[in-house]
Enzyme design. Sequence first.
Site, PDB file in Angstrom:
ATOM      1  CG  HIS A 268     -48.778 -21.856  -0.100  1.00  0.00           C
ATOM      2  ND1 HIS A 268     -47.463 -21.107   0.372  1.00  0.00           N
ATOM      3  CD2 HIS A 268     -48.737 -23.365   0.279  1.00  0.00           C
ATOM      4  CE1 HIS A 268     -46.854 -22.151   1.048  1.00  0.00           C
ATOM      5  NE2 HIS A 268     -47.635 -23.488   0.995  1.00  0.00           N
ATOM      6  CG  HIS A 307     -45.209 -14.303   4.691  1.00  0.00           C
ATOM      7  ND1 HIS A 307     -44.912 -15.145   6.057  1.00  0.00           N
ATOM      8  CD2 HIS A 307     -44.799 -15.158   3.739  1.00  0.00           C
ATOM      9  CE1 HIS A 307     -44.651 -16.200   5.751  1.00  0.00           C
ATOM     10  NE2 HIS A 307     -44.415 -16.316   4.529  1.00  0.00           N
ATOM     11  CG  ASP A 363     -44.652 -16.603  -4.172  1.00  0.00           C
ATOM     12  OD1 ASP A 363     -43.783 -17.145  -4.657  1.00  0.00           O
ATOM     13  OD2 ASP A 363     -45.538 -17.012  -3.594  1.00  0.00           O
TER      14      ASP A 363
HETATM   15  N1  ACO Z   1     -52.896  -7.025  -0.531  1.00  0.00           N
HETATM   16  C1  ACO Z   1     -53.751  -6.183   0.162  1.00  0.00           C
HETATM   17  N2  ACO Z   1     -54.294  -6.356   1.499  1.00  0.00           N
HETATM   18  C2  ACO Z   1     -53.629  -7.426   2.173  1.00  0.00           C
HETATM   19  C3  ACO Z   1     -52.643  -8.280   1.413  1.00  0.00           C
HETATM   20  C4  ACO Z   1     -52.500  -8.036   0.136  1.00  0.00           C
HETATM   21  N3  ACO Z   1     -51.639  -8.897  -0.607  1.00  0.00           N
HETATM   22  N4  ACO Z   1     -52.403  -9.351   2.244  1.00  0.00           N
HETATM   23  C5  ACO Z   1     -53.365  -8.957   3.437  1.00  0.00           C
HETATM   24  N5  ACO Z   1     -53.588  -8.093   3.077  1.00  0.00           N
HETATM   25  C6  ACO Z   1     -54.683  -7.223   4.325  1.00  0.00           C
HETATM   26  C7  ACO Z   1     -55.823  -8.062   4.533  1.00  0.00           C
HETATM   27  O1  ACO Z   1     -56.959  -7.820   3.805  1.00  0.00           O
HETATM   28  C8  ACO Z   1     -56.034  -7.730   6.050  1.00  0.00           C
HETATM   29  O2  ACO Z   1     -56.525  -6.203   6.014  1.00  0.00           O
HETATM   30  P1  ACO Z   1     -57.684  -5.787   7.316  1.00  0.00           P
HETATM   31  O3  ACO Z   1     -57.029  -6.088   8.442  1.00  0.00           O
HETATM   32  O4  ACO Z   1     -58.310  -4.708   6.866  1.00  0.00           O
HETATM   33  O5  ACO Z   1     -58.848  -6.937   7.079  1.00  0.00           O
HETATM   34  C9  ACO Z   1     -54.573  -7.296   6.674  1.00  0.00           C
HETATM   35  O6  ACO Z   1     -53.736  -7.170   5.556  1.00  0.00           O
HETATM   36  C10 ACO Z   1     -54.062  -8.803   7.246  1.00  0.00           C
HETATM   37  O7  ACO Z   1     -54.086  -9.788   6.519  1.00  0.00           O
HETATM   38  P2  ACO Z   1     -54.508 -11.436   6.476  1.00  0.00           P
HETATM   39  O8  ACO Z   1     -55.455 -11.677   5.472  1.00  0.00           O
HETATM   40  O9  ACO Z   1     -55.131 -11.326   7.955  1.00  0.00           O
HETATM   41  O10 ACO Z   1     -53.124 -11.866   6.593  1.00  0.00           O
HETATM   42  P3  ACO Z   1     -53.062 -13.624   6.747  1.00  0.00           P
HETATM   43  O11 ACO Z   1     -51.789 -13.926   7.428  1.00  0.00           O
HETATM   44  O12 ACO Z   1     -54.179 -14.281   6.853  1.00  0.00           O
HETATM   45  O13 ACO Z   1     -52.585 -13.740   5.268  1.00  0.00           O
HETATM   46  C11 ACO Z   1     -51.479 -13.926   2.820  1.00  0.00           C
HETATM   47  C12 ACO Z   1     -51.311 -13.979   4.418  1.00  0.00           C
HETATM   48  C13 ACO Z   1     -52.492 -15.218   2.620  1.00  0.00           C
HETATM   49  C14 ACO Z   1     -49.993 -14.253   2.448  1.00  0.00           C
HETATM   50  C15 ACO Z   1     -51.901 -12.693   2.357  1.00  0.00           C
HETATM   51  O14 ACO Z   1     -50.968 -11.604   2.786  1.00  0.00           O
HETATM   52  C16 ACO Z   1     -52.201 -12.485   1.030  1.00  0.00           C
HETATM   53  O15 ACO Z   1     -53.249 -13.142   0.436  1.00  0.00           O
HETATM   54  N6  ACO Z   1     -51.111 -12.260   0.090  1.00  0.00           N
HETATM   55  C17 ACO Z   1     -51.408 -12.159  -1.194  1.00  0.00           C
HETATM   56  C18 ACO Z   1     -50.906 -13.748  -1.807  1.00  0.00           C
HETATM   57  C19 ACO Z   1     -49.472 -13.909  -1.784  1.00  0.00           C
HETATM   58  O16 ACO Z   1     -48.502 -13.264  -1.988  1.00  0.00           O
HETATM   59  N7  ACO Z   1     -49.208 -15.239  -1.302  1.00  0.00           N
HETATM   60  C20 ACO Z   1     -47.987 -15.740  -0.849  1.00  0.00           C
HETATM   61  C21 ACO Z   1     -47.637 -16.018   0.431  1.00  0.00           C
HETATM   62  S1  ACO Z   1     -45.688 -16.311   0.404  1.00  0.00           S
HETATM   63  C22 ACO Z   1     -46.113 -17.994   0.234  1.00  0.00           C
HETATM   64  O17 ACO Z   1     -46.881 -18.567   0.337  1.00  0.00           O
HETATM   65  C23 ACO Z   1     -44.789 -18.844  -0.380  1.00  0.00           C
END
Ligand code: ACO
Length: 431
Positions: A268, A307, A363
């Site tokens: 987050h 996201h 971010d």
């Molecule tokens: N890098 C690589 N792969 C990713 C990323 C990433 N940053 N984010 C998601 N994915 C992939 C997942 O592994 C998943 O792949 P799969 O379908 O092969 O299993 C797919 O994309 C879908 O992702 P989920 O994890 O299901 O998405 P979710 O909605 O649960 O997570 C989150 C959202 C937590 C923001 C995620 O994208 C992430 O961890 N990003 C990196 C951390 C980040 O930047 N967080 C800040 C978010 S903005 C905020 O909170 C202010």
Amino acid sequence: MQNETLTITDNRTGKTYTLPLYKGAVRAIDLRQIKTGPEDFGLLSYDPAFLNTAACQSAITYLDGERGILRYRGYPIEQLAEKCSFLEVAYLLLNGELPDPAELDAWSGEVTRHTMIHENLKKFMEGFHYNAHPMAILMTTVAALSTLYPEARNIHDPEVRRLQIIRLLGKMPTLAAYSYRHSLGLPYVYPDNDFGYTRNFLNMLWKRTEPKYSANPVLARALEVLFILHADHEQNCSTNAMRAVGSSFADPYATTAAAIAALSGPLHGGANEEVLRMLDEIGSKDRVPAYIAQIKAGHGKLMGFGHRVYKNYDPRARIIKRVADEVFEVTGRNPKLDIALELERIALEDDFFVKRKLYPNVDFYSGIIYQAVGFTPDMFTVLFAIPRTVGWLAQWQEMLQDPEQKIARPRQLYTGQPVRERVPETAATLA
Ligand code: ACO
């Protein structure tokens, strides 16, 4: 007139049910009547991580993740970022309308009057280890505010609520600045109420021995814009924590501390700090393809990307990129920007990221600006928490006034052992 109902056939019993739809949603409690027999508890909806569950109705923030739209109280974020001050936006989020000049004057005066913190809290902060993370200090000191304002637990009194909201908005920059100076071993700087919200914050951060601190206006405005962009984001993880903890009628300081805890995690708000660490680890533009290959092979995530709601470019990231140009005119270009731009360019062309609709989020670029302005990475999430406090409080207030809300208490699908007897008895229990 459309027929706003949903007809469900339970193939276990062959029975058909017609459920009303409400604003395009089915009420999960209406599923409970679907049973296989009198002993059956009734159908539950199962939704770990709330992928498809609306937990409240809200009139504060509108977000369309498919089209990359963000509005506070109906106003597009782009217009607010260009034309408003942070305190105007705070007033808007809390009250539903932008203030007129007299209202803004009175509001700014009230928040400014509450920027000082009790001297006891200063002593309390002195107890933290020199290398304590500023986010941990912020979370703890916000919780400690409830020891100073015991009346805050009277959350059903609108005037008491209003006063705590003003106190929290006023004191957040002071606590944040003190947590920063603590980590550097510098003396705390008292708020200077001649300044507006962000300039005062910069004063408490950077003032040394000069009689009056003078912030660079471009950097102060950049911070103001970043504060506006971070002020609210509907039902994200920390706001959900705020609503869940607040639903037990805990006081707003304990509740806000819980939201700060949720924000601190790397998935987050903590992601902005992680982005900088990632850019440091990559080190140079030519190493970007190898880093992306590593992510695609399943080793970690591209921080600042992806996201839950945005499946298109995060509109805040677009504005932040513009702010970055203005800041770099003053500070000189942060060399990390070139690595970030290369990461974005390659990722947005790569099938792995395109297929999963992974775009830069808020971010991705914010940390590069914060670093250019002079912050160390462990302050980045604190800089997120200050403005998000207004969103948390607006959502908390809305939750308390919503007659449909009750204590947040989800159900579970039990997967443990069925009932069993503790036999045979052991020697220890017989003794
Ligand atoms: N890098 C690589 N792969 C990713 C990323 C990433 N940053 N984010 C998601 N994915 C992939 C997942 O592994 C998943 O792949 P799969 O379908 O092969 O299993 C797919 O994309 C879908 O992702 P989920 O994890 O299901 O998405 P979710 O909605 O649960 O997570 C989150 C959202 C937590 C923001 C995620 O994208 C992430 O961890 N990003 C990196 C951390 C980040 O930047 N967080 C800040 C978010 S903005 C905020 O909170 C202010």
